[in-house]
Design a protein around this motif. Structure first.
Motif, PDB file in Angstrom:
ATOM      1  N   GLU A 658      18.370  48.155 -13.368  1.00  0.00           N
ATOM      2  CA  GLU A 658      19.684  48.366 -13.984  1.00  0.00           C
ATOM      3  C   GLU A 658      20.795  48.346 -12.942  1.00  0.00           C
ATOM      4  O   GLU A 658      21.893  47.818 -13.196  1.00  0.00           O
ATOM      5  CB  GLU A 658      19.685  49.697 -14.747  1.00  0.00           C
ATOM      6  CG  GLU A 658      20.996  50.024 -15.430  1.00  0.00           C
ATOM      7  CD  GLU A 658      20.935  51.328 -16.199  1.00  0.00           C
ATOM      8  OE1 GLU A 658      21.748  52.221 -15.898  1.00  0.00           O
ATOM      9  OE2 GLU A 658      20.061  51.443 -17.083  1.00  0.00           O
ATOM     10  N   THR A 659      20.538  48.920 -11.781  1.00  0.00           N
ATOM     11  CA  THR A 659      21.565  48.954 -10.735  1.00  0.00           C
ATOM     12  C   THR A 659      21.957  47.544 -10.306  1.00  0.00           C
ATOM     13  O   THR A 659      23.142  47.248 -10.096  1.00  0.00           O
ATOM     14  CB  THR A 659      21.057  49.747  -9.518  1.00  0.00           C
ATOM     15  OG1 THR A 659      20.765  51.076  -9.921  1.00  0.00           O
ATOM     16  CG2 THR A 659      22.093  49.765  -8.406  1.00  0.00           C
ATOM     17  N   ALA A 660      20.967  46.653 -10.194  1.00  0.00           N
ATOM     18  CA  ALA A 660      21.268  45.272  -9.812  1.00  0.00           C
ATOM     19  C   ALA A 660      22.124  44.583 -10.870  1.00  0.00           C
ATOM     20  O   ALA A 660      23.026  43.793 -10.546  1.00  0.00           O
ATOM     21  CB  ALA A 660      19.968  44.494  -9.594  1.00  0.00           C
ATOM     22  N   VAL A 661      21.868  44.872 -12.131  1.00  0.00           N
ATOM     23  CA  VAL A 661      22.672  44.290 -13.213  1.00  0.00           C
ATOM     24  C   VAL A 661      24.099  44.819 -13.152  1.00  0.00           C
ATOM     25  O   VAL A 661      25.071  44.055 -13.284  1.00  0.00           O
ATOM     26  CB  VAL A 661      22.033  44.586 -14.580  1.00  0.00           C
ATOM     27  CG1 VAL A 661      22.926  44.081 -15.707  1.00  0.00           C
ATOM     28  CG2 VAL A 661      20.653  43.951 -14.676  1.00  0.00           C
ATOM     29  N   LEU A 662      24.254  46.118 -12.965  1.00  0.00           N
ATOM     30  CA  LEU A 662      25.588  46.698 -12.870  1.00  0.00           C
ATOM     31  C   LEU A 662      26.371  46.080 -11.719  1.00  0.00           C
ATOM     32  O   LEU A 662      27.560  45.768 -11.848  1.00  0.00           O
ATOM     33  CB  LEU A 662      25.499  48.209 -12.699  1.00  0.00           C
ATOM     34  CG  LEU A 662      25.014  49.001 -13.910  1.00  0.00           C
ATOM     35  CD1 LEU A 662      24.787  50.463 -13.538  1.00  0.00           C
ATOM     36  CD2 LEU A 662      26.012  48.909 -15.062  1.00  0.00           C
ATOM     37  N   GLN A 663      25.716  45.892 -10.586  1.00  0.00           N
ATOM     38  CA  GLN A 663      26.392  45.289  -9.442  1.00  0.00           C
ATOM     39  C   GLN A 663      26.794  43.848  -9.735  1.00  0.00           C
ATOM     40  O   GLN A 663      27.887  43.397  -9.343  1.00  0.00           O
ATOM     41  CB  GLN A 663      25.497  45.354  -8.206  1.00  0.00           C
ATOM     42  CG  GLN A 663      25.389  46.741  -7.602  1.00  0.00           C
ATOM     43  CD  GLN A 663      26.754  47.272  -7.182  1.00  0.00           C
ATOM     44  OE1 GLN A 663      27.511  46.613  -6.479  1.00  0.00           O
ATOM     45  NE2 GLN A 663      27.066  48.483  -7.643  1.00  0.00           N
ATOM     46  N   THR A 664      25.942  43.104 -10.426  1.00  0.00           N
ATOM     47  CA  THR A 664      26.296  41.730 -10.795  1.00  0.00           C
ATOM     48  C   THR A 664      27.514  41.714 -11.709  1.00  0.00           C
ATOM     49  O   THR A 664      28.427  40.893 -11.542  1.00  0.00           O
ATOM     50  CB  THR A 664      25.107  41.043 -11.486  1.00  0.00           C
ATOM     51  OG1 THR A 664      23.982  41.043 -10.610  1.00  0.00           O
ATOM     52  CG2 THR A 664      25.457  39.618 -11.865  1.00  0.00           C
ATOM     53  N   ILE A 665      27.552  42.623 -12.694  1.00  0.00           N
ATOM     54  CA  ILE A 665      28.689  42.707 -13.608  1.00  0.00           C
ATOM     55  C   ILE A 665      29.971  42.998 -12.832  1.00  0.00           C
ATOM     56  O   ILE A 665      31.003  42.336 -13.021  1.00  0.00           O
ATOM     57  CB  ILE A 665      28.435  43.790 -14.669  1.00  0.00           C
ATOM     58  CG1 ILE A 665      27.350  43.339 -15.648  1.00  0.00           C
ATOM     59  CG2 ILE A 665      29.718  44.126 -15.419  1.00  0.00           C
ATOM     60  CD1 ILE A 665      26.893  44.431 -16.601  1.00  0.00           C
ATOM     61  N   LEU A 666      29.927  43.984 -11.959  1.00  0.00           N
ATOM     62  CA  LEU A 666      31.123  44.369 -11.204  1.00  0.00           C
ATOM     63  C   LEU A 666      31.585  43.249 -10.285  1.00  0.00           C
ATOM     64  O   LEU A 666      32.793  42.972 -10.163  1.00  0.00           O
ATOM     65  CB  LEU A 666      30.845  45.635 -10.398  1.00  0.00           C
ATOM     66  CG  LEU A 666      30.563  46.905 -11.210  1.00  0.00           C
ATOM     67  CD1 LEU A 666      30.156  48.051 -10.284  1.00  0.00           C
ATOM     68  CD2 LEU A 666      31.777  47.308 -12.038  1.00  0.00           C
ATOM     69  N   ARG A 667      30.643  42.572  -9.637  1.00  0.00           N
ATOM     70  CA  ARG A 667      31.002  41.521  -8.690  1.00  0.00           C
ATOM     71  C   ARG A 667      31.516  40.278  -9.391  1.00  0.00           C
ATOM     72  O   ARG A 667      32.453  39.627  -8.912  1.00  0.00           O
ATOM     73  CB  ARG A 667      29.796  41.209  -7.808  1.00  0.00           C
ATOM     74  CG  ARG A 667      29.492  42.345  -6.844  1.00  0.00           C
ATOM     75  CD  ARG A 667      28.173  42.215  -6.137  1.00  0.00           C
ATOM     76  NE  ARG A 667      27.982  43.353  -5.228  1.00  0.00           N
ATOM     77  CZ  ARG A 667      26.879  43.599  -4.559  1.00  0.00           C
ATOM     78  NH1 ARG A 667      25.832  42.800  -4.703  1.00  0.00           N
ATOM     79  NH2 ARG A 667      26.810  44.642  -3.755  1.00  0.00           N
ATOM     80  N   LEU A 668      30.907  39.924 -10.527  1.00  0.00           N
ATOM     81  CA  LEU A 668      31.412  38.765 -11.264  1.00  0.00           C
ATOM     82  C   LEU A 668      32.800  39.064 -11.825  1.00  0.00           C
ATOM     83  O   LEU A 668      33.669  38.186 -11.863  1.00  0.00           O
ATOM     84  CB  LEU A 668      30.451  38.391 -12.390  1.00  0.00           C
ATOM     85  CG  LEU A 668      30.719  37.010 -13.005  1.00  0.00           C
ATOM     86  CD1 LEU A 668      30.373  35.912 -12.001  1.00  0.00           C
ATOM     87  CD2 LEU A 668      29.926  36.812 -14.288  1.00  0.00           C
TER      88      LEU A 668
END
Length: 704
Positions: A658-668
């Protein structure tokens, strides 16, 4: 209130003197109705009338020209024919008036000539520094000042705590009459019309700053400046509730786009995301808008979502339970002490668990006593009281018995009065006491839910959007400056991957092959087995045309798959420009989600998250937020989609990072905000592993 009010708008809301240009002695003219409303409103400032014919009107002189009007006067209401409006505005400017309401129609709503006339009005107003409300509006009113600059027929609204800002004048007239019939009053009402100058965002702060206003309601057909509206509404909603009815839901006006994100993110998704960011609560219907407003104006906020239901009939109690659950409220678990106290006052056949059914013979005293017991329960955050016409007592008597209990509590109480003629006495008692009442449990449940939403919003802290890669913007701009792609077209896959890498969004190692031999060489480099994907900006859905082959395990199979893919895709899409075939290592199994951004013309970049893969448009398991995002907004996207909730693991589906997904969302989201030249960005799928996530496919289109 701590929000500053634009000083140029003060003459609209705190005028020292008003002049009506276009006043009429003919009772059949709007100029008479407006003059009558000004006088009868009770406004204690100076009121002046202008009409070239002169004479007297309502015991006041009709001045032949605005230059003859004595001081004080700082607000003009112009009710003159559209062609005469520019001259009337100029005369206001020469008189020193810097605020005017253009109450006449005949402007851009009539066509090109009217639009040109409207722009001339704006040019003249700007020349003199005059602020304009309208044209094609009914003006504004304030029930507490008091002031009424409308030409609507009397009686006007009763003084109250709900403000109403509207793009539609006809809606204003209906709301005034409906509100009187529903027993709640208005504080301020503003009809904006064509919004030539003053817009909904301009008046939002001024209306909310009114100390008599407890709730601001909006009827919107759009917004004039999306990001500014969000910024102002976010500030206002921290002070007072803001409710909106946004119409035109099914006419997005956006052209078709090639990405899944673009196809799913219509205008209404952007509005939902904008309202969520700003803390504006969006109603689905006009009735719901004012149901909510009445509750927020009259009720304390609850501490949680646990609701007790008190009724004299089982069926309505079950209806209430269903309605509460549909609004994400919970039936409170009553304590043993509460149940024991209820047994002391109710017959043995009654139901002492929630919903509490007192049976049909419940007396006013039993209603009052049971309500007091439920409100005293620490497990109860709010109470819904259901009152069909009692067979043995009057509904009015029950209402009178409960009112002292409701006054004394700090918890919200919503009343579901079921019926019509036999409950009217109770209706009047509750309305006079400012206790919200609704005809059925479903509406009462919606009102209690909005109180919970408001309480939860106020408990959240204001947060700035995340910028997890502060140095990436310069890298991205450098990458984009080196490409020669035409506006409106999709970027090459390699460039898309470079952009993601600049923002630390992992992509699998890969290479672009233009021949079968190159495909074999790249496969050796990345390691078998591999996946082959067609590389072409003209092929948005690769798998539909044979543009994806997975789990290729030998060099011979790589060469054959390359040749077959180029042939199949060229046959299926003859006009497509094929850059080659992307060769990637096979990635371990995991969950697949989509993360995309589309640039909305009003609100800028809007990010979408949801279930990915080939069925994304069919499933429509997606949620939206304005980019860049806060961490709380990113988490909300996960909570509001099955794709996000499933990351915790489900049956035979292993949990994802989940943390990796959250980081992808924030970075995109940051990438989209940093690069306004990008119209669409889409990662589909994002393969979520037990540790980490990889962007397996990405598409990016430039703004036209």
């Amino acid at each position: 209130m701590s929000l500053p009010v634009d000083s140029s708008l003060l003459p609209f809301f705190e005028p020292k003197g008003i002049v009506l240009v276009g006043a009429s002695r003919n009772p059949m003219k709007l100029g008479f109705g407006l003059a009558r409303n000004l006088v009868q409103s009770g406004y204690d400032g100076a009121i002046h009338f202008v009409n070239p014919g002169g004479g007297m009107l309502l015991e006041r002189p009709l001045h032949s020209h605005i230059s003859h009007v004595p001081d004080p006067v700082d607000l003009a209401v112009l009710l003159v024919p559209a062609p005469a409006m520019p001259q009337a505005i100029a005369e206001c400017g020469e008189r020193g008036i810097r605020a005017a309401i253009l109450a006449a129609g005949g402007f851009r709503e009539t066509g090109a000539a009217g639009a040109a006339l409207e722009q001339e009005c704006l040019r003249v107003a700007q020349q003199f520094g005059i602020r304009l409300i309208g044209p094609n509006c009914i003006g504004l009113l304030d029930t507490h000042l008091p002031l009424d600059t409308t030409f609507l027929p009397p009686p006007g609204p009763t003084p109250g705590a709900v403000a109403f800002i509207s793009h539609s004048g006809a809606i204003c007239a209906a709301v005034i009459d409906w509100a009187r019939g529903q027993g709640f009053g208005l504080s301020r009402l503003v009809s904006l019309g064509n919004q030539l100058d003053v817009q909904e965002t301009d008046v939002l702060t001024a209306v909310a700053a009114d100390p008599h206003t407890r709730v601001v309601t909006l009827y919107l057909e759009g917004v004039s400046n999306g990001r500014r509206f969000v910024q102002v509404a976010e500030q206002v909603s921290r002070e007072k509730p803001v409710l909106a009815l946004k119409v035109g839901r099914f006419a997005s006006g956006q052209r078709a786009v090639a990405s899944h994100t673009g196809a799913l993110a219509g205008q209404e998704s952007a509005f939902d995301a904008a309202f969520a960011r700003a803390g504006v609560m969006r109603a689905e219907t006009s009735e719901e808008l004012f149901d909510w407003a009445k509750a927020l104006a009259w009720c304390p906020l609850p501490q949680g979502r646990r609701v007790a239901v008190l009724t004299n009939a089982g069926g309505p109690g079950v209806t209430a339970a269903d309605a509460l659950e549909s609004h994400n409220l919970k039936l409170a678990m009553l304590t043993q002490e509460t149940e024991a106290a209820l047994r002391d006052v109710l017959p043995a056949a009654a139901s002492f668990q929630n919903p509490v059914d007192m049976l049909a013979g419940a007396s006013p005293e039993q209603y009052a006593t049971c309500l007091r017991i439920l409100l005293a329960d620490a497990n109860v955050d709010s109470v819904m009281v259901i009152l069909p016409p009692p067979p043995m007592y009057s509904a009015g008597g029950v209402a009178k018995a409960m009112l002292p209990i409701i006054y004394a509590t700090g918890k919200p109480v919503g009343i579901a009065l079921m019926g019509e003629k036999m409950i009217q006495e109770a209706v009047e008692h509750f309305r006079a006491a400012k206790v919200p009442e609704y005809r059925f449990p479903e509406r009462a449940a919606g009102a209690l839910a909005i109180l919970s939403r408001r309480a939860e919003f106020l408990q959240t802290a204001c947060a700035e959007p995340e910028r997890p890669c502060p140095e990436a913007a310069a890298k991205a701009q450098q990458i984009l400056s080196e490409i020669a792609t035409e506006p409106g077209t999709f970027l090459p896959t390699a460039v898309c991957q470079q952009l993601l890498t600049a923002y630390d969004i992992p992509v699998p190692g890969s290479g672009l092959a233009t021949t079968a031999d190159e495909a074999i060489a790249i496969a050796r480099q990345v390691g078998l087995p591999v996946a082959l994907k067609i590389a072409s900006a003209d092929v948005p859905h690769k798998s539909d045309v044979g543009g994806v082959v997975l789990n290729v395990r030998s060099e011979t199979a790589v060469a054959n798959a390359f040749t077959q893919m180029m042939t199949d895709v060229q046959t299926a899409v003859p006009d497509a420009k094929l850059d080659g075939v992307l060769i990637q290592p096979m990635i371990p199994d995991g969950q697949e989600v989509i993360v995309g951004v589309v640039r909305d013309p009003q609100f800028g970049p809007v990010l979408m998250f949801g279930s990915g893969g080939v069925e994304v448009e069919g499933l429509k398991d997606v949620a939206f937020a304005l980019a860049p995002l806060t961490l709380a907004e990113a988490k909300s996207l996960l909570q509001n989609t099955w794709a996000g909730r499933k990351l915790a693991g489900y049956r035979n589906v292993a949990a994802g990072d989940e943390t990796a997904v959250l980081q992808t969302i924030l970075r995109l989201g940051q990438l989209a905000a940093d690069c306004p030249q990008l119209a669409e960005i889409e990662i589909n799928p994002l393969r979520v592993l037990s540790s980490g996530a990889l962007a397996l496919d990405v598409r990016t289109r430039l703004v036209e």
